[in-house]
Design a protein around this motif. Structure first.
Motif, PDB file in Angstrom:
ATOM      1  N   ARG A   2      -7.513  -6.623   1.690  1.00  0.00           N
ATOM      2  CA  ARG A   2      -8.037  -6.269   0.370  1.00  0.00           C
ATOM      3  C   ARG A   2      -7.516  -7.194  -0.722  1.00  0.00           C
ATOM      4  O   ARG A   2      -8.056  -7.214  -1.822  1.00  0.00           O
ATOM      5  N   GLY A  49      -5.796  -2.433   3.623  1.00  0.00           N
ATOM      6  CA  GLY A  49      -4.432  -2.919   3.467  1.00  0.00           C
ATOM      7  C   GLY A  49      -3.806  -3.473   4.720  1.00  0.00           C
ATOM      8  O   GLY A  49      -4.107  -4.582   5.152  1.00  0.00           O
ATOM      9  N   GLU A  86       0.829  -1.212   0.000  1.00  0.00           N
ATOM     10  CA  GLU A  86       0.000   0.000   0.000  1.00  0.00           C
ATOM     11  C   GLU A  86       0.865   1.264   0.000  1.00  0.00           C
ATOM     12  O   GLU A  86       0.531   2.251  -0.650  1.00  0.00           O
ATOM     13  N   TYR A  87       1.961   1.222   0.751  1.00  0.00           N
ATOM     14  CA  TYR A  87       2.891   2.349   0.752  1.00  0.00           C
ATOM     15  C   TYR A  87       3.440   2.592  -0.646  1.00  0.00           C
ATOM     16  O   TYR A  87       3.477   3.730  -1.132  1.00  0.00           O
ATOM     17  N   GLU A 145       2.109   1.789  -3.432  1.00  0.00           N
ATOM     18  CA  GLU A 145       1.037   2.185  -4.347  1.00  0.00           C
ATOM     19  C   GLU A 145       0.479   3.575  -4.011  1.00  0.00           C
ATOM     20  O   GLU A 145      -0.504   4.001  -4.606  1.00  0.00           O
ATOM     21  N   GLU A 146       1.102   4.230  -3.044  1.00  0.00           N
ATOM     22  CA  GLU A 146       0.695   5.584  -2.627  1.00  0.00           C
ATOM     23  C   GLU A 146      -0.737   5.633  -2.122  1.00  0.00           C
ATOM     24  O   GLU A 146      -1.462   6.616  -2.316  1.00  0.00           O
ATOM     25  N   ARG A 147      -1.129   4.573  -1.410  1.00  0.00           N
ATOM     26  CA  ARG A 147      -2.404   4.548  -0.707  1.00  0.00           C
ATOM     27  C   ARG A 147      -2.203   5.094   0.701  1.00  0.00           C
ATOM     28  O   ARG A 147      -1.077   5.423   1.103  1.00  0.00           O
ATOM     29  N   THR A 148      -3.272   5.151   1.465  1.00  0.00           N
ATOM     30  CA  THR A 148      -3.172   5.648   2.842  1.00  0.00           C
ATOM     31  C   THR A 148      -3.279   4.536   3.882  1.00  0.00           C
ATOM     32  O   THR A 148      -3.021   4.786   5.072  1.00  0.00           O
ATOM     33  N   ASP A 149      -3.650   3.311   3.481  1.00  0.00           N
ATOM     34  CA  ASP A 149      -3.871   2.236   4.449  1.00  0.00           C
ATOM     35  C   ASP A 149      -2.595   1.429   4.707  1.00  0.00           C
ATOM     36  O   ASP A 149      -2.530   0.226   4.478  1.00  0.00           O
ATOM     37  N   TRP A 150      -1.573   2.137   5.222  1.00  0.00           N
ATOM     38  CA  TRP A 150      -0.333   1.524   5.683  1.00  0.00           C
ATOM     39  C   TRP A 150       0.036   2.197   6.992  1.00  0.00           C
ATOM     40  O   TRP A 150      -0.529   3.227   7.350  1.00  0.00           O
TER      41      TRP A 150
END
Length: 245
Positions: free
Chosen positions: A142, A164, A87-88, A90-95
Motif C-alpha cells: 500500500r 500492508g 500497520e500495527y 496505525e491500528e490497522r488489521t493488515d499486519w
C-alpha cells in the motif's frame, strides 16, 4: 508433553498476536514507539519459547542478533514478531506474526497469525481456497508497490489490491481476497518463510519470480523477490515477469 511442530508454531503465533494486541490496547505507546514496543515484547516471548521448546534447532528472528550457528542446523525456526510494524502502529488489521520452520533450507511448516482479524492460518491444516473470480486481483504494497508487480498486473488485466504486511498479502490469496502476490522490492527471510510454508501447505505456488525455489537459512538473509499465487496462474505470471525483465 512436547507439542508437534505445527501445534507449536500456531500456538506461539497466536499467543504473540494476543500479546501485541494487549500492548496496543494499553494505550501507553503510539506510532513508532508502539511498533518498537510490540516488536521487542513479542520477540522476547517467541525467542524464549522456541529456545525452551526446541533447544536443538536453529533460530533466526528479525528482532534478534543473528547467530551463525544456525547455518550448521538442519532445522531452523524463522520468525517475524510483527510483520507490518507500520500497520500495527496505525491500528490497522493488515499486519501479522510469522512463525516458520525451514528444514534443509525448505519452508516446510509455518503459521501466520492475523491478530487484528482473530485468525491463525497454518501449513498443516489447509483450508479450502475460494474459487478465482473472472477478473484477477494482485495484492501489492500500500506504500510502495513494486514496478514489476504493477507492470505484470497491467499486462494481465489484474486489479491492484493495496495491503500492508507481506504476511497479510500472502494470506489474502489463501482467504480469497486476491489471486496473486508478486513482490520484487526486496525482503528478508523472516518476511516470507512462514507465509510461503502456509501457502505451499494450502496447495498454492510459492517461488522466486524467476520460478526458482525459495531457499532459507542462508548466510545472507536478504531475499529479493517472491511469488505466491494459485497454481493455475503461476506459469502465466512467470512468463510475463520474464518478458518484462
Amino acid at each position: 508433553m512436547t507439542m508437534a511442530d505445527g501445534d507449536l508454531a500456531a500456538h506461539l503465533a497466536d499467543v504473540a498476536g494476543n500479546i501485541l494486541l494487549q500492548v496496543r490496547a494499553a494505550g501507553v505507546f503510539g506510532g513508532k514507539a508502539l511498533g518498537k514496543a510490540g516488536d521487542q515484547t513479542a520477540n522476547q516471548f517467541l525467542v524464549h519459547a522456541l529456545r525452551e521448546q526446541r533447544a536443538e534447532d536453529g533460530l533466526l528472528s528479525e528482532e534478534e542478533r543473528d547467530n551463525m550457528e544456525r547455518l550448521a542446523k538442519e532445522r531452523v525456526w524463522i520468525i517475524d514478531p510483527v510483520d507490518g510494524t507500520r500497520e500495527y502502529g496505525e491500528e490497522r488489521t493488515d499486519w501479522a506474526v510469522h512463525v516458520g520452520l525451514a528444514v534443509n533450507g525448505a519452508p516446510v511448516l509455518g503459521a501466520v497469525a492475523l491478530p487484528g482479524l482473530g485468525l491463525v492460518l497454518r501449513s498443516d491444516q489447509p483450508g479450502k481456497i475460494p474459487p478465482a473470480p473472472g477478473a484477477l486481483r494482485m495484492v501489492v504494497s500500500r506504500t510502495r508497490p513494486a514496478k514489476e508487480a504493477t507492470d505484470v498486473a497491467a499486462t494481465i488485466g489484474a486489479e491492484l489490491v493495496a495491503m500492508g504486511s507481506a504476511g497479510a498479502k500472502a494470506m489474502a490469496v489463501l482467504r480469497g481476497e486476491a489471486d496473486i502476490y508478486l513482490h520484487s522490492g526486496g525482503q528478508y527471510e523472516w518476511d516470507s518463510c512462514a507465509p510461503a510454508a502456509v501457502a505451499l501447505g494450502w496447495g498454492l505456488h510459492a517461488s522466486r519470480i524467476d520460478g526458482s525455489p525459495l531457499v532459507y537459512n542462508r548466510q545472507d538473509v536478504y531475499m529479493p523477490d517472491l511469488l505466491i499465487c494459485r497454481r493455475e496462474h503461476a506459469d502465466m505470471v512467470l512468463e510475463r515477469v520474464k518478458a518484462l525483465l
